[in-house]
Enzyme design. Structure first.
Site, PDB file in Angstrom:
ATOM      1  N   ARG A 111       0.363  -1.322  -0.020  1.00 25.73           N
ATOM      2  CA  ARG A 111      -0.178  -0.347   0.119  1.00 25.73           C
ATOM      3  C   ARG A 111       0.988   1.005  -0.035  1.00 25.73           C
ATOM      4  NH1 ARG A 111      -3.278  -0.242   5.196  1.00 25.73           N
ATOM      5  NH2 ARG A 111      -0.984  -1.417   5.944  1.00 25.73           N
TER       6      ARG A 111
ATOM      7  N   ALA B   2      -6.586   0.126   7.772  1.00 22.65           N
ATOM      8  CA  ALA B   2      -7.381  -1.595   8.022  1.00 22.65           C
ATOM      9  C   ALA B   2      -8.097  -0.977   9.072  1.00 22.65           C
ATOM     10  CB  ALA B   2      -6.626  -2.545   8.582  1.00 22.65           C
TER      11      ALA B   2
ATOM     12  N   PHE C  69      -2.889  -4.145   9.801  1.00 24.76           N
ATOM     13  CA  PHE C  69      -2.218  -4.740  11.084  1.00 24.76           C
ATOM     14  C   PHE C  69      -1.989  -5.409  11.446  1.00 24.76           C
ATOM     15  CE2 PHE C  69      -4.339   0.100  11.816  1.00 24.76           C
ATOM     16  CZ  PHE C  69      -3.433   0.854  12.288  1.00 24.76           C
TER      17      PHE C  69
END
Length: 562
Positions: free
Chosen positions: A100, A279, A307
């Site tokens: 990401r 998340a 996470f």
């Protein structure tokens, strides 16, 4: 670990590294300069034409990296993702990374960036952690353009009969700014618009971020944008972007942002860094287009979800994988001694001190995440991400516990040693992939009610007892069923620090109730968000933000960026 390496910061290591021209990185995966849209010498986007031409290629194997519930500083999940990929490259595998994009909120706040650390980083880390290729800014612009167009529609006669009291679309900003959570707009008389309450989300919590990350192509992006619910009318019926008729202009603003970004690691492994939903308040995975493109270009793709396994991995497997037709071949669960001691009751200020008893108690948290991945039918390896303060006794205890419980485990030292420190992990991952049949399936069926989906996640993934819905959430459950939205998957918005919705309940809490205070429809993304506990979609800054340590010299060289 040598003293010189101990003294160097992530940015110092990154700035001392030699980058190859991105055209050379592209050649390693069969791309030419004609397949790229160049953003300087070291960054590029892959063209739509090339992505389309890859569709007949066979898919590589997908490896998902997740973790236990983290400390506030994070447990090095991105670092392990990068190090594992570099290790696979070292042993001769054709590999790519799919990560990401970092948000400026945590970058300038507390948690830090998302480019890995030490000698396992994606580069150029300064660019990626700041403005990169402008994707997040494009999402911010599209989000706020929609808000402006909607407010203008109301000001210009409100043909759609939008009820200003029932507008659910918020403006956004890619920074932590608690002062913008609740605001009033349109003040100053009739010429300034219609006064109403409004607020800001952080950009990575915008539905447009989720839509971009789950879209398969431009046409799918436009369709998803059109489905987004922005308000309700005076008859309490939903109003969508399609009703407003602006999905085309929003897609135009996003046409370049949808293309995956190609960069490299310190060891020159190709990496696609694209999309960045949180998340804990969104689905927490990089873009489907990046993941699928990487699978067409490499034999092995290592990706990460945000996470712990209770948040990022659950959403990757129940939302992204289901929507995109992905099938992971293995999962890596990152565990650190410090996080396990925290779950064993040690104060954050004492985590660097040896405490074998607390470590042993904290193992219950790791055990629950292992059970969760098993329930998805996926082979896994626990990666012990070693930190400099971990004692040999603590490492030995964790390894022995894994061995006693038949849990595949590998000591990982990629922060210090780069890919060389991940060879053991790479070998173990390949071993479990070769020796296990993948029986992956999501943990709930879509034809269950929203209540049962939420209850299933709480019991199966969190280990909780049940769910308690607020009066508002109960009303929304009925409304969403009437609208036909009850067959969508659920995206839980929950604290990352605990398996429960209470960040203070560490370790492995049992018999707890999760409180759902509100539901939000995200029809473009294709899921319903269930907001639990005190979770917020616009974070605040800590007492001393990381931004205080940042600077730039007269030559434009970044300083203090981790």
């Amino acid at each position: 670990m040598s003293e010189s390496k101990t003294m160097k910061t992530d940015i110092e290591i990154a700035q001392e590294s030699t980058l190859l021209p991105i055209k050379e990185i592209a050649e390693k995966i069969g791309l030419t300069e004609d397949d790229l849209d160049l953003y300087g010498k070291y960054k590029a986007k892959i063209s739509y034409e090339k992505i389309h031409s890859l569709q007949s290629n066979e898919d590589g194997k997908l490896i998902l990296v997740t973790s236990i519930n983290p400390t506030p500083a994070g447990e090095g999940k991105s670092t392990v993702t990068v190090g594992l990929s570099d290790a696979l490259q070292l042993i001769g595998k054709k590999v790519m990374i799919a990560l990401r994009e970092p948000s400026l909120g945590p970058t300038m706040g507390m948690k830090g960036g998302a480019t890995g650390g030490g000698y396992s980083q994606v580069l150029p880390m300064e660019d990626i952690n700041l403005h990169f290729t402008g994707d997040i800014h494009a999402i911010t612009t599209a989000n706020n353009a929609l808000a402006a167009l909607m407010d203008n529609h109301i000001h210009q006669g409100n043909q759609l009969q939008i009820d200003p009291r029932r507008i659910v679309w918020k403006r956004c900003l890619d920074l932590n700014d608690r002062a913008l959570r609740q605001i009033v707009i349109g003040l100053g008389g009739p010429g300034q618009g219609v006064p109403r309450e409004d607020g800001f989300d952080i950009t990575v919590a915008s539905e447009i971020m989720a839509v971009l990350c789950l879209a398969n192509n431009l046409q799918d992006l436009k369709l998803r944008l059109s489905k987004m619910v922005i308000a309700y009318n005076y008859d309490k019926q939903p109003v969508t972007v399609g009703d407003l008729g602006v999905e085309g202009s929003l897609a135009l603003l996003l046409k370049d942002a949808l293309k995956p970004n190609l960069v490299q690691t310190i060891e020159h492994t190709p990496a696609l860094v694209h999309g960045g939903p949180f998340a804990n308040i969104a689905h927490g995975c990089n873009s489907v287009m990046a993941t699928k493109t990487a699978l067409k270009l490499a034999d092995y793709v290592v990706t990460e979800s945000g996470f712990g396994a209770d948040l990022g991995a659950e959403k990757f497997l129940d939302i992204k994988a289901r929507s995109a037709g992905l099938k992971p071949s293995a999962v890596v669960i990152v565990a650190t001694i410090r996080a396990l001691k925290m779950h064993g009751g040690v104060e954050k200020s004492e985590l660097t001190n040896e405490n074998v008893a607390a470590l042993e108690k904290g193992l219950e948290n790791l055990k629950k995440h292992v059970e969760t991945i098993k329930q998805f039918g996926l082979p896994f390896v626990v990666a012990i991400n070693r930190f400099t303060n971990d004692s040999n006794s603590e490492i030995s205890l964790l390894q022995s516990w894994c061995d006693e419980n038949s849990i595949p485990v590998a000591l990982t030292e990629v922060w210090e040693k780069g890919g060389q420190g991940g060879i053991e992990l790479a070998a173990k991952v390949l071993e479990v992939m070769d020796s296990h049949n993948v029986t992956f399936q999501p943990i709930y069926e879509l034809d269950l009610s929203l209540e049962e989906k939420i209850r299933t996640i709480i019991r199966t993934v969190y280990g909780g007892k049940d769910v308690d819905f607020s009066a508002q959430a109960l009303k929304q459950l009925k409304e969403f069923k009437n609208f036909g939205w009850d067959k969508l998957p659920v995206c839980m918005a929950k604290t990352q620090y605990s398996l429960s919705d209470d960040p203070g309940k560490l370790g492995r809490p049992r018999d707890f109730i999760v409180h759902v205070r509100e539901l939000k429809p995200k029809l473009g993304a294709g899921f319903i968000v269930a907001i639990t506990g005190d979770i917020m979609t616009m974070p605040g800054l800590p007492k001393k933000p990381a931004a205080y340590n940042m600077d730039v010299d007269e030559k434009g060289k970044a300083m203090g960026l981790f």
